[in-house]
Design an enzyme around this catalytic site. Structure first.
Site, PDB file in Angstrom:
ATOM      1  CB  THR A  38      -0.938   0.035   1.222  1.00 46.00           C
ATOM      2  OG1 THR A  38      -0.155   0.012   2.427  1.00 46.00           O
ATOM      3  CG2 THR A  38      -1.906  -1.145   1.222  1.00 46.00           C
ATOM      4  CD1 TRP A  39       5.281   4.176   0.255  1.00 45.21           C
ATOM      5  CD2 TRP A  39       6.644   3.188  -1.210  1.00 45.21           C
ATOM      6  NE1 TRP A  39       6.406   4.967   0.145  1.00 45.21           N
ATOM      7  CE2 TRP A  39       7.255   4.389  -0.759  1.00 45.21           C
ATOM      8  CE3 TRP A  39       7.320   2.404  -2.142  1.00 45.21           C
ATOM      9  CZ2 TRP A  39       8.503   4.802  -1.197  1.00 45.21           C
ATOM     10  CZ3 TRP A  39       8.561   2.821  -2.576  1.00 45.21           C
ATOM     11  CH2 TRP A  39       9.150   4.007  -2.112  1.00 45.21           C
ATOM     12  CG  ASP A  84       3.566  -4.287   4.028  1.00 45.01           C
ATOM     13  OD1 ASP A  84       4.157  -4.790   4.993  1.00 45.01           O
ATOM     14  OD2 ASP A  84       3.938  -3.221   3.471  1.00 45.01           O
ATOM     15  CE1 TYR A  95       5.642   2.475   3.418  1.00 40.66           C
ATOM     16  CE2 TYR A  95       3.755   1.036   3.174  1.00 40.66           C
ATOM     17  CZ  TYR A  95       5.120   1.226   3.167  1.00 40.66           C
ATOM     18  OH  TYR A  95       5.950   0.163   2.908  1.00 40.66           O
ATOM     19  CG  HIS A 145       9.588   1.109   7.517  1.00 37.34           C
ATOM     20  ND1 HIS A 145       8.543   1.970   7.303  1.00 37.34           N
ATOM     21  CD2 HIS A 145       9.863   0.596   6.294  1.00 37.34           C
ATOM     22  CE1 HIS A 145       8.212   1.987   6.025  1.00 37.34           C
ATOM     23  NE2 HIS A 145       9.007   1.159   5.390  1.00 37.34           N
ATOM     24  CD  GLN A 204       7.827  -5.260   3.708  1.00 38.38           C
ATOM     25  OE1 GLN A 204       7.753  -4.120   3.268  1.00 38.38           O
ATOM     26  NE2 GLN A 204       6.884  -5.773   4.488  1.00 38.38           N
ATOM     27  CG  LEU A 251       4.830  -6.022 -10.017  1.00 35.89           C
ATOM     28  CD1 LEU A 251       3.435  -5.439 -10.169  1.00 35.89           C
ATOM     29  CD2 LEU A 251       5.053  -7.145 -11.011  1.00 35.89           C
TER      30      LEU A 251
END
Length: 287
Positions: free
Chosen positions: A24-25, A53, A58, A116, A168, A199
């Site tokens: 969801t960044w 996530d 964000y 993070h 992550q 991606l």
């Protein structure tokens, strides 16, 4: 609901999570796209991509608020992940940060809470804070993000550090640095990788991936797009979770379809030739 479109992996504590989630960044920033983004996340859950996530960083919490709206009424179907900013990862702030995230998300607990990236707060202090949050029921488990091999080794030397659930990191076809050292080490210690930007931000992080002749040939063979092949490649192994962002129903549907693509051994070899992993240790890629 088809909850097994992309298969699952099992965390250390026995919890099964889907190999394909939703990032969801840069989502939740605009009121003009908010409804479409919420609908996209809900569609993703319906299609089996129930890991969502987000992070307090964000949009200064706007992403969490948007996610909270999206999961209203379906919280029990979602594996919810958020991240604490490094400056808030000390014992004096981590509980407050977690509680503020929970409030924005409209829930009483997180399924996974991540550091993070590594900041100035000692890892030992962050582990203590995470364990306190587990004990209080505010989080079910914890992990880290953007930690390289040396940091992970240090983490596991800390009492309780071996309870780290995931790491992550940035990972996509054009950024394979973790395969030389970090990924094998994590496999040895049964700590799955959660791949963000699988991606490569629609190919912008590594120019030429989506235009590559091999990628396009394999995509044509599967009746897929180059981006779908990149996504299928990212979860080709049994211990990697991918969290692509999709802010529209069209992209969500394409991601779900990519989760069903099975690349052949020969196709993986061809992609290895086109985008070889480094032959030596390289610094961890981050964005």
């Amino acid at each position: 609901m088809n909850t097994n479109i992309s298969g699952t992996i099992t965390l250390k504590d026995g919890t099964a999570v889907t190999k394909m989630g939703q990032g969801t960044w840069n989502m939740g920033d605009s009121t003009a796209t908010r409804d479409e983004e919420i609908a996209a996340l809900r569609l993703g859950v319906e299609l089996g991509m129930n890991l969502i996530d987000t992070a307090e960083m964000y949009g200064d919490g706007r992403s969490e608020e948007m996610v909270g709206e999206a999961i209203r009424g379906i919280r029990d179907q979602v594996f919810l992940v958020s991240k604490v900013h490094p400056q808030n990862a000390g014992l004096d702030r981590i509980t407050r940060s977690c509680e503020e995230s929970l409030k924005r998300l409209g829930t009483d607990h997180l399924d996974l809470y991540l550091l993070h990236w590594r900041g100035k707060v000692p890892l030992e202090e962050t582990v203590k804070g995470m364990e306190q949050l587990v004990a209080s029921g505010k989080i079910a488990r914890w992990g880290v993000s953007n930690l390289d091999t040396a940091d992970m080794k240090e983490l596991l030397r800390i009492p309780g550090g071996d309870r780290c659930a995931v790491n992550q990191v940035l990972y996509h076809l054009g950024s394979r640095g973790i395969e030389h050292e970090l990924l094998p080490w994590q496999r040895t210690h049964k700590i799955p990788v959660m791949a963000y930007s699988p991606l490569a931000q629609a190919g912008t992080l590594r120019k030429g991936v989506t235009e590559n002749e091999t990628v396009r040939e394999i995509a044509a063979n599967h009746g897929a797009t180059p981006l779908q092949i990149m996504l299928a490649w990212s979860i080709r192994e049994g211990d990697i979770i991918a969290i692509p962002k999709a802010s529209s129903g069209k992209h969500v549907t394409e991601n779900a379809a990519a989760a069903k693509i099975r690349l052949s051994e020969e196709e993986c070899w061809k992609l290895d030739d086109a985008f070889p992993q480094p032959a030596w240790k390289v610094p961890l890629d981050m964005i």
